[in-house]
Scaffold this active site. Structure first.
Site, PDB file in Angstrom:
ATOM      1  CG  ASP A  51      -1.681  -1.285   1.411  1.00 23.40           C
ATOM      2  OD1 ASP A  51      -2.139  -1.840   0.403  1.00 23.40           O
ATOM      3  OD2 ASP A  51      -1.807  -1.738   2.569  1.00 23.40           O
ATOM      4  CD  GLU A 219      -8.828  -2.723  -0.935  1.00 17.70           C
ATOM      5  OE1 GLU A 219      -9.510  -2.753   0.097  1.00 17.70           O
ATOM      6  OE2 GLU A 219      -7.875  -3.507  -1.158  1.00 17.70           O
TER       7      GLU A 219
END
Length: 335
Positions: A51, A219
């Site tokens: 991420d 997401e």
């Protein structure tokens, strides 16, 4: 004793050479001891990371704020202990060290863990670090977006609280526009929301609104600006090849949309998930993402980066993913 001008010049030259040699030796030893040289992807090999949120700050360095997959893997619930990495040439990467963990979050769940994808922003002399973390044992219903602040980009962060009034979702992203206005985005489970931040960077100014026009949003929202247009990139729900996400993007003339879907810029990797960021550094654009190439495990991921290019019409060319075939995980890589 009298020395001629020529003799003094020789002596000075020899002294300069001596100190030059000493300096070179010291620098060489320093490079060997730091072990910061990275040849190709993944760029982080001393811990498992995912991420990546990448930013360029006023000191001229590029900083990456990733999440941390904890080994041995048990799933995403163990993720904790945020580190920061930086570079000034996209080759030598430095582990700036750990800046935050769940035990330092006063309102966090007592069981810890669940420190998922973070982001960082800078405004008025302060760095703001945004991170999702649940406040209760029933984690999926108690997500909050915490905020920690510091006067430095990679140390001395202290949790100040969380953004109040938000639905329990994840993956915060903060984009600061050219006029200084900051925008906050987050989402998950097919829902992406955005809104303005107040000057204190900890409160929403007005109401959050759904980001309209996104196709198959899952997401990992990220917003950047290129030639006056706003780009919102994210991961989709693609599941035809082992449930691997693709990285998609949409564009708009406004930071809050409506958005026009433009397609995929990163195809599925070997990881179950993907989550990335797009940033310009020294005239070159880059796409950050993660894979599982070092571990072969979906929950032990590693941050990677490759160059990103635009077409003349502003659309993004598919990113060519690269991989150092000799890359191995080394817990002492950046020590």
């Amino acid at each position: 004793m009298y020395l001629s001008n020529s003799s003094r010049k020789v002596n000075v030259t020899r002294k300069e050479i001596k100190w030059s040699i000493v300096t070179i030796i010291v620098l060489f030893i320093g490079l060997l001891s730091n072990k910061t040289y990275a040849q190709g992807n993944p760029i982080i090999r001393d811990i498992y990371s995912a991420d990546p949120s990448a930013h360029v700050w006023k000191d001229g360095r590029l900083y990456v704020y990733p999440s941390h997959d904890v080994a041995p893997p048990r799933g995403c619930d163990l993720m904790d202990k945020y580190h920061v990495y930086s570079t000034d040439d996209m080759v030598h990467w430095r582990d700036e060290g750990q800046i935050l963990e769940s035990s330092q979050v006063p309102w966090g769940r007592k069981e810890g863990g669940f420190m998922w994808a973070p982001d960082c922003a800078y405004k008025n002399g302060t760095y703001y670090y945004y991170f999702p973390h649940p406040s209760g044992t029933e984690w999926n219903k108690t997500w909050k977006i915490g905020v920690a602040t510091s006067k430095y980009p990679a140390k001395d962060f202290k949790v100040q609280g969380y953004i109040k009034g938000l639905d329990p979702m994840i993956d915060p992203c903060v984009f600061v526009d050219d006029d200084g206005q900051a925008y906050f985005y987050y989402g998950g489970g097919g829902k992406c929301m955005g809104g303005k931040l107040k000057d204190n960077m900890m409160e929403i100014d007005g109401a959050m609104q759904p980001m309209q026009g996104l196709h198959d949003f899952h997401e990992a929202s990220w917003v950047h600006k290129y030639k006056g247009m706003y780009y919102l990139s994210y991961s989709d729900n693609h599941d035809s090849s082992g449930h691997h996400n693709r990285m998609c993007y949409a564009v708009s003339k406004s930071p809050l949309g409506p958005w026009t879907y433009k397609g995929i810029y990163i195809d599925p990797t070997d990881s179950y998930t993907d989550h990335g960021s797009i940033v310009e550094y020294k005239g070159q654009w880059y796409a950050f993402y993660h894979t599982s190439v070092l571990s072969g495990n979906d929950w032990l991921r590693s941050v990677c980066v490759d160059k990103l290019y635009y077409n003349p019409d502003g659309t993004i060319k598919p990113v060519i993913l690269t991989q150092d075939k000799s890359a191995k995980f080394d817990p002492d890589y950046n020590k």
